[in-house]
Write a protein that holds these residues in place. Structure first.
Motif, PDB file in Angstrom:
ATOM      1  N   ALA A 144      33.167  31.156  46.628  1.00 35.07           N
ATOM      2  CA  ALA A 144      33.104  33.015  46.281  1.00 35.07           C
ATOM      3  C   ALA A 144      33.037  32.961  44.799  1.00 35.07           C
ATOM      4  CB  ALA A 144      33.112  34.319  47.274  1.00 35.07           C
ATOM      5  N   ILE A 145      33.220  34.616  44.392  1.00 36.77           N
ATOM      6  CA  ILE A 145      33.322  34.130  42.426  1.00 36.77           C
ATOM      7  C   ILE A 145      33.761  35.414  42.589  1.00 36.77           C
ATOM      8  CG2 ILE A 145      32.269  34.056  40.155  1.00 36.77           C
ATOM      9  CD1 ILE A 145      32.630  31.519  42.724  1.00 36.77           C
ATOM     10  N   GLY A 146      34.586  35.546  41.659  1.00 39.51           N
ATOM     11  CA  GLY A 146      35.074  37.147  41.183  1.00 39.51           C
ATOM     12  C   GLY A 146      35.070  37.240  40.327  1.00 39.51           C
ATOM     13  N   GLY A 205      29.573  37.148  43.255  1.00 39.89           N
ATOM     14  CA  GLY A 205      30.020  37.985  43.026  1.00 39.89           C
ATOM     15  C   GLY A 205      29.248  39.207  42.725  1.00 39.89           C
ATOM     16  N   THR A 206      30.197  40.128  42.249  1.00 40.65           N
ATOM     17  CA  THR A 206      29.776  41.938  42.967  1.00 40.65           C
ATOM     18  C   THR A 206      30.091  42.766  41.398  1.00 40.65           C
ATOM     19  OG1 THR A 206      29.983  43.257  44.137  1.00 40.65           O
ATOM     20  CG2 THR A 206      31.330  43.488  43.563  1.00 40.65           C
ATOM     21  N   PRO A 207      28.839  43.342  40.929  1.00 37.87           N
ATOM     22  CA  PRO A 207      27.944  44.434  40.271  1.00 37.87           C
ATOM     23  C   PRO A 207      29.795  45.446  40.299  1.00 37.87           C
ATOM     24  CG  PRO A 207      27.103  44.436  40.685  1.00 37.87           C
ATOM     25  CD  PRO A 207      27.754  43.610  42.166  1.00 37.87           C
ATOM     26  N   GLY A 214      41.843  38.195  52.581  1.00 35.31           N
ATOM     27  CA  GLY A 214      41.495  39.476  53.132  1.00 35.31           C
ATOM     28  C   GLY A 214      39.819  39.927  53.487  1.00 35.31           C
ATOM     29  N   LYS A 215      38.861  38.607  52.821  1.00 29.15           N
ATOM     30  CA  LYS A 215      37.756  38.963  52.967  1.00 29.15           C
ATOM     31  C   LYS A 215      37.183  37.969  53.487  1.00 29.15           C
ATOM     32  CE  LYS A 215      36.918  39.530  47.970  1.00 29.15           C
ATOM     33  NZ  LYS A 215      36.352  39.614  47.399  1.00 29.15           N
ATOM     34  N   SER A 216      37.738  37.617  54.927  1.00 27.53           N
ATOM     35  CA  SER A 216      37.557  37.136  56.216  1.00 27.53           C
ATOM     36  C   SER A 216      37.528  37.432  57.773  1.00 27.53           C
ATOM     37  CB  SER A 216      38.269  35.671  56.118  1.00 27.53           C
ATOM     38  OG  SER A 216      37.875  34.581  54.917  1.00 27.53           O
ATOM     39  N   TRP A 243      33.032  47.265  50.182  1.00 23.57           N
ATOM     40  CA  TRP A 243      32.569  46.914  49.572  1.00 23.57           C
ATOM     41  C   TRP A 243      31.835  46.127  48.489  1.00 23.57           C
ATOM     42  CZ3 TRP A 243      33.745  51.916  49.949  1.00 23.57           C
ATOM     43  CH2 TRP A 243      33.585  52.972  48.890  1.00 23.57           C
ATOM     44  N   GLU A 244      31.039  45.493  48.739  1.00 19.39           N
ATOM     45  CA  GLU A 244      30.898  44.660  47.576  1.00 19.39           C
ATOM     46  C   GLU A 244      29.111  43.477  47.737  1.00 19.39           C
ATOM     47  OE1 GLU A 244      33.722  41.374  46.432  1.00 19.39           O
ATOM     48  OE2 GLU A 244      35.401  42.963  46.279  1.00 19.39           O
ATOM     49  N   VAL A 245      28.350  44.268  47.006  1.00 16.85           N
ATOM     50  CA  VAL A 245      26.510  43.236  47.390  1.00 16.85           C
ATOM     51  C   VAL A 245      26.641  42.388  46.284  1.00 16.85           C
ATOM     52  CG1 VAL A 245      25.193  45.226  45.810  1.00 16.85           C
ATOM     53  CG2 VAL A 245      24.398  43.549  47.712  1.00 16.85           C
ATOM     54  N   GLU A 246      26.095  41.129  46.819  1.00 16.36           N
ATOM     55  CA  GLU A 246      26.292  39.821  46.341  1.00 16.36           C
ATOM     56  C   GLU A 246      25.212  38.899  46.450  1.00 16.36           C
ATOM     57  OE1 GLU A 246      30.076  37.832  45.756  1.00 16.36           O
ATOM     58  OE2 GLU A 246      30.985  39.645  45.914  1.00 16.36           O
ATOM     59  N   LEU A 247      24.904  38.634  45.239  1.00 12.83           N
ATOM     60  CA  LEU A 247      23.433  36.872  45.654  1.00 12.83           C
ATOM     61  C   LEU A 247      24.099  36.154  45.559  1.00 12.83           C
ATOM     62  CD1 LEU A 247      20.193  36.609  45.031  1.00 12.83           C
ATOM     63  CD2 LEU A 247      21.419  35.435  43.433  1.00 12.83           C
ATOM     64  N   VAL A 301      37.675  31.481  41.671  1.00 10.61           N
ATOM     65  CA  VAL A 301      36.696  30.879  43.059  1.00 10.61           C
ATOM     66  C   VAL A 301      37.923  31.155  44.584  1.00 10.61           C
ATOM     67  CG1 VAL A 301      35.309  29.107  44.053  1.00 10.61           C
ATOM     68  CG2 VAL A 301      35.990  29.464  41.464  1.00 10.61           C
ATOM     69  N   PHE A 302      37.453  31.758  45.260  1.00 13.31           N
ATOM     70  CA  PHE A 302      37.961  32.114  46.804  1.00 13.31           C
ATOM     71  C   PHE A 302      37.165  31.540  47.991  1.00 13.31           C
ATOM     72  CE2 PHE A 302      35.988  35.312  47.573  1.00 13.31           C
ATOM     73  CZ  PHE A 302      36.112  35.963  46.995  1.00 13.31           C
ATOM     74  N   THR A 303      37.206  31.410  49.301  1.00 10.00           N
ATOM     75  CA  THR A 303      36.608  31.190  50.384  1.00 10.00           C
ATOM     76  C   THR A 303      36.137  32.269  51.218  1.00 10.00           C
ATOM     77  OG1 THR A 303      35.556  29.767  52.173  1.00 10.00           O
ATOM     78  CG2 THR A 303      38.410  30.283  51.717  1.00 10.00           C
ATOM     79  N   GLN A 356      26.888  40.472  51.669  1.00 15.14           N
ATOM     80  CA  GLN A 356      28.559  41.895  51.146  1.00 15.14           C
ATOM     81  C   GLN A 356      29.468  40.835  51.303  1.00 15.14           C
ATOM     82  OE1 GLN A 356      29.333  44.369  50.661  1.00 15.14           O
ATOM     83  NE2 GLN A 356      27.566  45.416  50.290  1.00 15.14           N
ATOM     84  N   ASP A 357      30.051  40.847  49.981  1.00 17.71           N
ATOM     85  CA  ASP A 357      31.149  40.029  50.455  1.00 17.71           C
ATOM     86  C   ASP A 357      32.010  41.131  50.731  1.00 17.71           C
ATOM     87  OD1 ASP A 357      33.878  38.142  50.035  1.00 17.71           O
ATOM     88  OD2 ASP A 357      33.288  39.432  47.951  1.00 17.71           O
ATOM     89  N   ILE A 358      32.056  41.477  52.005  1.00 15.48           N
ATOM     90  CA  ILE A 358      33.097  42.516  52.402  1.00 15.48           C
ATOM     91  C   ILE A 358      34.608  42.486  52.631  1.00 15.48           C
ATOM     92  CG2 ILE A 358      33.649  44.677  54.454  1.00 15.48           C
ATOM     93  CD1 ILE A 358      30.565  44.088  55.478  1.00 15.48           C
TER      94      ILE A 358
HETATM   95 ZN    ZN Z   1      33.174  39.434  45.846  1.00 15.05          ZN
END
Ligand code: ZN
Length: 280
Positions: free
Chosen positions: A75-77, A243-245, A173-175, A123-127, A98-100, A154-156
């Motif tokens: 996952a990309i920040g 990554g998210t906008p 925190g994202k898992s 919330w973080e919508v991502e491709l 980069v994280f997982t 979604q990178d909640i």
């Molecule tokens: Zn994200």
């Protein structure tokens, strides 16, 4: 081509209906949705020429992740300038953070997600890009040919755990369970006029909170595949959250977090939508 995970079985989606791959191929391809990425090219050739039976109707809530058990999720920040800015960081130059997201956080597209008690859940919508072949040190020019397809992700993110401690705990925190919904299906890159320019957006209870285009990515999919695969091999069925906008709760004044009863809908043009409801 669109593939999905219908109640744990690999299906092809044609005209909005589901064709069971194991049955339609007389057992040539397994029912396990994750297994197909090992034979992605062979599968694509078969699907393009097979005489498929009529599909069955289904509900989105019956779908699991089209990539349910990747060996690696990268996952990309900070990959959109406006989000880096709202997060208080400079935009990355050489390599983005980069994280997982750990494997147990992955879910299908329509779910109930338990909010961590005392959490600040964002919330973080991502491709999401899924790798379709062994990928080691590929160039940007070759990168799209290594991508099986695209999905909505979604990178909640729970910000208290993420930001606790002497260094940020992005991965932890994202898992939390259900914090990585992926779907509703996987769409192959050839289905898009331009797979590098897709509108993505998300809304809470119908109020739009994020809207951008993947053409705004600092490191687009080919750049990510090239830079990540220069460090480690990407394996068939691996997942990249790109990554998210801007528009996340962390970057708002006042800050805003998901609450019990909220419905989060995440959409990408040409793919479809995710729908998460948050519970205590
Ligand atoms: Zn994200």
């Amino acid at each position: 081509m669109r593939i999905a995970n219908l109640s744990g079985r690999l299906v092809l989606i044609a005209d909005g209906r589901a064709v069971d791959v194991e049955r339609a191929s007389n057992g040539r391809f397994a029912a396990d949705p994750q297994a197909v990425y090992e034979r992605w090219r062979e599968f694509g050739n078969w699907a393009a020429s097979a005489d498929l039976p009529a599909g069955a109707a289904f509900e989105p809530s019956e779908l699991g992740s089209p990539v349910p058990a990747p060996r690696q999720t990268l996952a990309i920040g900070l990959n959109y300038r406006d989000h880096a800015s709202e997060s208080g960081f400079a935009a990355p130059e050489g390599l983005p953070p980069v994280f997982t997201k750990f494997a147990t956080s992955i879910s299908g597209p329509v779910t109930e997600v338990k909010l961590p008690a005392e959490g600040h859940t964002d919330w973080e919508v991502e491709l999401v890009a899924v790798i379709g072949r062994h990928t080691e040190a590929v160039s940007e020019a070759d990168a799209w040919s290594h991508v099986a397809g695209l999905a909505v992700g979604q990178d909640i993110s729970e910000r208290i755990v993420q930001l606790a401690g002497p260094a940020p705990q992005f991965s932890l925190g994202k898992s939390f369970p259900g914090f990585a919904p992926i779907g509703p299906w996987l769409v192959t890159p050839d289905e898009f006029d331009d797979p590098d320019d897709l509108e993505l957006r998300c809304a809470i209870n119908g109020e739009e909170v994020q809207k951008s285009r993947t053409s705004n990515l600092i490191f687009p999919v080919p750049a990510l595949v090239a830079r990540l695969s220069a460090v480690l091999p990407l394996l068939p069925g691996d997942v990249i959250f790109t990554g998210t906008p801007a528009g996340v709760g962390l970057g708002r004044d006042p800050q805003r977090w998901l609450a019990v009863g909220d419905e989060l809908v995440s959409t990408i043009e040409g793919i479809g939508e995710l729908r998460q409801t948050f519970v205590a």
